[in-house]
Design an enzyme around this catalytic site. Structure first.
Site, PDB file in Angstrom:
ATOM      1  N   GLN A   1      10.817 -19.177  -0.584  1.00  0.00           N
ATOM      2  CA  GLN A   1      10.345 -18.697  -1.880  1.00  0.00           C
ATOM      3  C   GLN A   1      11.494 -18.626  -2.878  1.00  0.00           C
ATOM      4  O   GLN A   1      12.665 -18.696  -2.511  1.00  0.00           O
ATOM      5  CB  GLN A   1       9.714 -17.308  -1.722  1.00  0.00           C
ATOM      6  CG  GLN A   1      10.687 -16.261  -1.193  1.00  0.00           C
ATOM      7  CD  GLN A   1      10.017 -14.998  -0.731  1.00  0.00           C
ATOM      8  OE1 GLN A   1       8.973 -14.612  -1.223  1.00  0.00           O
ATOM      9  NE2 GLN A   1      10.624 -14.317   0.237  1.00  0.00           N
TER      10      GLN A   1
ATOM     11  N   HIS B   1       6.387   2.755  -3.386  1.00  0.00           N
ATOM     12  CA  HIS B   1       6.907   3.080  -2.070  1.00  0.00           C
ATOM     13  C   HIS B   1       6.349   4.396  -1.540  1.00  0.00           C
ATOM     14  O   HIS B   1       6.013   4.503  -0.356  1.00  0.00           O
ATOM     15  CB  HIS B   1       8.440   3.122  -2.112  1.00  0.00           C
ATOM     16  CG  HIS B   1       9.068   1.776  -2.259  1.00  0.00           C
ATOM     17  ND1 HIS B   1       9.924   1.464  -3.288  1.00  0.00           N
ATOM     18  CD2 HIS B   1       8.948   0.643  -1.526  1.00  0.00           C
ATOM     19  CE1 HIS B   1      10.316   0.208  -3.165  1.00  0.00           C
ATOM     20  NE2 HIS B   1       9.735  -0.317  -2.111  1.00  0.00           N
TER      21      HIS B   1
ATOM     22  N   ASN C   1       8.621 -13.796  11.527  1.00  0.00           N
ATOM     23  CA  ASN C   1       7.242 -13.728  11.061  1.00  0.00           C
ATOM     24  C   ASN C   1       6.556 -12.497  11.650  1.00  0.00           C
ATOM     25  O   ASN C   1       6.539 -12.312  12.876  1.00  0.00           O
ATOM     26  CB  ASN C   1       6.519 -15.009  11.483  1.00  0.00           C
ATOM     27  CG  ASN C   1       5.088 -15.066  10.997  1.00  0.00           C
ATOM     28  OD1 ASN C   1       4.220 -14.411  11.544  1.00  0.00           O
ATOM     29  ND2 ASN C   1       4.861 -15.864   9.956  1.00  0.00           N
ATOM     30  N   GLY C   2       5.985 -11.659  10.795  1.00  0.00           N
ATOM     31  CA  GLY C   2       5.370 -10.424  11.254  1.00  0.00           C
ATOM     32  C   GLY C   2       4.187 -10.646  12.172  1.00  0.00           C
ATOM     33  O   GLY C   2       3.989  -9.908  13.148  1.00  0.00           O
TER      34      GLY C   2
ATOM     35  N   ASP D   1       4.119  -4.200   3.999  1.00  0.00           N
ATOM     36  CA  ASP D   1       4.783  -4.299   2.696  1.00  0.00           C
ATOM     37  C   ASP D   1       5.071  -5.764   2.413  1.00  0.00           C
ATOM     38  O   ASP D   1       6.218  -6.182   2.297  1.00  0.00           O
ATOM     39  CB  ASP D   1       6.069  -3.466   2.706  1.00  0.00           C
ATOM     40  CG  ASP D   1       6.778  -3.494   1.356  1.00  0.00           C
ATOM     41  OD1 ASP D   1       6.096  -3.672   0.334  1.00  0.00           O
ATOM     42  OD2 ASP D   1       8.009  -3.349   1.339  1.00  0.00           O
ATOM     43  N   SER D   2       4.018  -6.538   2.290  1.00  0.00           N
ATOM     44  CA  SER D   2       4.157  -7.978   2.101  1.00  0.00           C
ATOM     45  C   SER D   2       4.115  -8.336   0.623  1.00  0.00           C
ATOM     46  O   SER D   2       3.989  -7.472  -0.246  1.00  0.00           O
ATOM     47  CB  SER D   2       3.012  -8.701   2.820  1.00  0.00           C
ATOM     48  OG  SER D   2       1.792  -8.447   2.150  1.00  0.00           O
TER      49      SER D   2
END
Length: 294
Positions: free
Chosen positions: A42, A73, A148-149, A166-167
């Site tokens: 990205q 947050h 990768n989550g 939290d993406s």
């Protein structure tokens, strides 16, 4: 996906600007470009904005600014943490800036915060330019994994008391596989019986594609896995239309009830109005009916 762009380097006497284009176009004056590069995944920029301080921008979309980050947050982390009676193990999917880990570490019961961030350059640049957030990675209770989550949950055993997603924006291509039923099932399987799952839902009112598909899909998928699926709306000055929302889910405990014996009072979140945060949820759930009426 919303797009944003930095203006070309200004001539003497001109002002550098950053514009984020979504359902509205927001233009910010840029004091300094602290970092601007494209990683393998990205585009990443860290900007110092007039009035807003430093901002993390991914693929042209502002993730947060110094001035108003506490709305995001605190709303993502503390309702779930305060609803759990004894959160010890926390998993953060995303969170490469360190802000979510920072908030989770405020609880003395927390023994481990595992952060799984897909883009290591986000972590490196935030460590360099945003230490007020990324210094949380230096806490010995934090385990940082670049990966990768979704793959992490598929490959790892063990369970967590709280999982915090939290993406990127749910409409971003990089985050889409973190908002489908298969991934939500993985999260449910890795939660303890009293565990809490919290995620952000993007803007639910003005973005037609999201309103027409993703929000009902997400709510429906989560309702198949969790007894409680509760929505929290949140004001946010630098997000499109100044409106955002979260979901807090649990298989057994009502997230609207405070159980944590270590109350946290932040700049936005306060346990005294914990239940109030969920109060406008009925309006959120009626948003589908508003589609096409204005």
């Amino acid at each position: 996906m919303a797009q944003g762009a930095l203006a070309e380097e200004p001539f003497e006497g001109m002002t550098l600007t950053f514009a984020e284009e979504s359902t509205i176009t927001a233009v910010y004056q840029v004091r300094r470009v602290l970092a601007h590069e494209r990683s393998s995944l990205q585009e990443i920029a860290i900007l110092e904005l007039e009035n807003w301080g430093k901002a993390l921008v991914l693929d042209g979309v502002i993730q947060f600014t110094q001035r108003d980050e506490f709305f995001y947050h605190e709303s993502l982390v503390h309702p779930a943490m305060m609803a759990h009676p004894n959160p010890r193990r926390v998993l953060v999917i995303g969170g490469g800036d360190g802000g979510v880990a920072r908030e989770a570490l405020r609880y003395p019961t927390v023994e481990e915060v595992t952060v799984v961030e897909v883009d290591g350059r986000v972590v490196e640049l935030c460590r360099q330019h945003m230490p007020e957030f990324a210094s949380s990675f230096d806490d010995p209770r934090v385990r940082l994994i670049i990966g990768n989550g979704r793959s992490f949950l598929e490959e790892q055993a063990g369970s967590y008391d709280v999982i915090l997603l939290d993406s990127n924006d749910p409409l971003a291509e990089l985050a889409r596989r973190l908002f489908d039923p298969v991934f939500f099932r993985l999260c449910a399987e890795h939660l303890t019986d009293e565990g809490m799952l919290a995620l952000h839902l993007s803007e639910s009112l003005f973005r037609e594609g999201y309103l027409g598909y993703e929000a009902p899909m997400v709510r429906g998928a989560l309702s198949q896995l969790f007894r409680y699926v509760e929505t929290i709306p949140m004001p946010y000055s630098t997000y499109p239309c100044n409106w955002w929302s979260f979901m807090v889910c649990s298989k057994g405990l009502d997230p609207r009830v405070v159980r944590n014996p270590h109350p946290f009072r932040g700049r936005y979140y306060d346990p005294a109005y914990h239940a109030w945060l969920f109060a406008p949820a009925a309006f959120i759930e009626r948003l589908e009916m508003l589609k096409g009426t204005f």
